[in-house]
Enzyme design. Sequence first.
Site, short mmCIF file in Angstrom:
data_model
loop_
_atom_site.label_atom_id
_atom_site.label_comp_id
_atom_site.label_asym_id
_atom_site.label_seq_id
_atom_site.Cartn_x
_atom_site.Cartn_y
_atom_site.Cartn_z
N LYS A 198 0.84 -1.21 0.00
CA LYS A 198 0.00 0.00 0.00
C LYS A 198 0.87 1.27 0.00
CE LYS A 198 -3.62 2.71 0.54
NZ LYS A 198 -4.60 2.99 -0.49
N LYS A 234 -0.38 11.43 5.71
CA LYS A 234 -0.09 10.28 6.59
C LYS A 234 0.60 9.16 5.79
CE LYS A 234 -3.25 7.38 6.68
NZ LYS A 234 -4.02 6.16 6.57
P1 NAD Z 1 -12.79 8.09 7.87
O1 NAD Z 1 -12.13 9.10 8.73
O2 NAD Z 1 -13.92 8.50 6.99
O3 NAD Z 1 -13.31 6.84 8.75
C1 NAD Z 1 -12.70 6.39 9.93
C2 NAD Z 1 -13.80 6.05 10.94
O4 NAD Z 1 -13.19 5.50 12.11
C3 NAD Z 1 -14.62 7.27 11.38
O5 NAD Z 1 -16.00 6.99 11.21
C4 NAD Z 1 -14.24 7.45 12.84
O6 NAD Z 1 -15.30 7.96 13.63
C5 NAD Z 1 -13.89 6.02 13.24
N1 NAD Z 1 -13.01 5.93 14.39
C6 NAD Z 1 -11.88 6.65 14.65
N2 NAD Z 1 -11.33 6.25 15.81
C7 NAD Z 1 -12.13 5.26 16.30
C8 NAD Z 1 -12.08 4.45 17.47
N3 NAD Z 1 -11.10 4.59 18.36
N4 NAD Z 1 -13.07 3.54 17.64
C9 NAD Z 1 -14.06 3.40 16.75
N5 NAD Z 1 -14.15 4.14 15.61
C10 NAD Z 1 -13.19 5.05 15.39
O7 NAD Z 1 -11.60 7.45 7.01
P2 NAD Z 1 -11.72 6.59 5.66
O8 NAD Z 1 -11.60 7.49 4.49
O9 NAD Z 1 -12.87 5.64 5.77
O10 NAD Z 1 -10.32 5.79 5.73
C11 NAD Z 1 -10.13 4.69 6.59
C12 NAD Z 1 -8.78 4.07 6.26
O11 NAD Z 1 -8.78 3.63 4.89
C13 NAD Z 1 -7.59 5.05 6.38
O12 NAD Z 1 -6.48 4.37 6.90
C14 NAD Z 1 -7.36 5.50 4.94
O13 NAD Z 1 -6.01 5.90 4.73
C15 NAD Z 1 -7.71 4.24 4.17
N6 NAD Z 1 -8.16 4.46 2.79
C16 NAD Z 1 -9.05 5.45 2.48
C17 NAD Z 1 -9.44 5.63 1.16
C18 NAD Z 1 -10.40 6.73 0.76
O14 NAD Z 1 -10.56 6.98 -0.44
N7 NAD Z 1 -11.07 7.41 1.69
C19 NAD Z 1 -8.95 4.79 0.16
C20 NAD Z 1 -8.08 3.75 0.50
C21 NAD Z 1 -7.68 3.60 1.83
#
Ligand code: NAD
Length: 305
Positions: free
Chosen positions: A182, A250
């Site tokens: 990744k 990040k």
């Molecule tokens: P996001 O911030 O939308 O979602 C994260 C969720 O985790 C939030 O709903 C938050 O409330 C919850 N959360 C945070 N701390 C918590 C805890 N201690 N307990 C329970 N829930 C908790 O982020 P996202 O865009 O969904 O991304 C998630 C992961 O996927 C990241 O690592 C990101 O780098 C990766 N990612 C994102 C994308 C994208 O296009 N958004 C694509 C590929 C990978």
Amino acid sequence: MRELANVTSAQPVPTVGFVGLGIMGAPMARNLVRAGYRVVGHDVSPARVRQLVAEGGWAADSVAAATDAEFVITMLPDSPQVEEVVLGPDGVLEHAKPGLVLIDMSTIRPQTSVRVARQAADRGVRAIDAPVSGGEKGAIDGTLSIMVGGATEDVEAARPVLDMLGRTVVHVGPSGAGQTVKAANQLVVGGTYALVAEAIVLLEASGVDAGPALDVLAGGLAGSRILELKRASMVAREFAPGFRIDLHHKDMGIAQDAARAADVALPVTALVAQLVAAARAQGHGALDHSALLLVAETLSGRNHR
Ligand code: NAD
């Protein structure tokens, strides 16, 4: 939509605990509900849990409640949140039944994934790292690319669940290898955006219409998925996320850490990381990563935003 294979009415439906119901996690959990799994979701935001319940899932008011399952998926922002939810007090490992398959799909540091897998094994939990590429659309459509690190038998145990979330599911090596792949993905994506941005600056400063110019590039050797999907929105300066600059910042940090751990020099990655950091410092952290164009424009004094 694909559905659970090999589950007859005589067999109990497997439960998937799902922690982190954000931009990516919410549609992924929904796809598992549609596939026939019993999905028990937890998030620090109660509204996100309510949304899953409205879509046929179940609510867990704690990580412990979401851990009473055959599988637990975590889809959290970064390493500290995964450490807290999995390794922390009242976390997954404290409450897991032996044999639980823990699938961390967040993008985090490879070293953290290795530590999680080791501590999980000590508790009889089978942990794999399975970060994704494909963005929100891939999560909604169930077409993510999933890069999986872990022991072969653990990856195979998780595969029926992963197959419901992604189209390309590849076991790339031992624990942490999924995260390293990744990181490689993210440095290529960041570098490509930076160069497309520079191409737009050059074209426009030279009085060439960037729209048709990028159409030509997209059809030649310079073509890429980024040019295919993002050239029109970049030329139009539309930067609604998508994938936020903050998250890419990040990920560039993870790529640089991984390079240091592997004792290699990645000078272009370092430069791109600085451009992403500049985008953030200029207040664009909440914009899509294609907003690297704003940094390229600023360097040439051509930012009219
Ligand atoms: P996001 O911030 O939308 O979602 C994260 C969720 O985790 C939030 O709903 C938050 O409330 C919850 N959360 C945070 N701390 C918590 C805890 N201690 N307990 C329970 N829930 C908790 O982020 P996202 O865009 O969904 O991304 C998630 C992961 O996927 C990241 O690592 C990101 O780098 C990766 N990612 C994102 C994308 C994208 O296009 N958004 C694509 C590929 C990978």
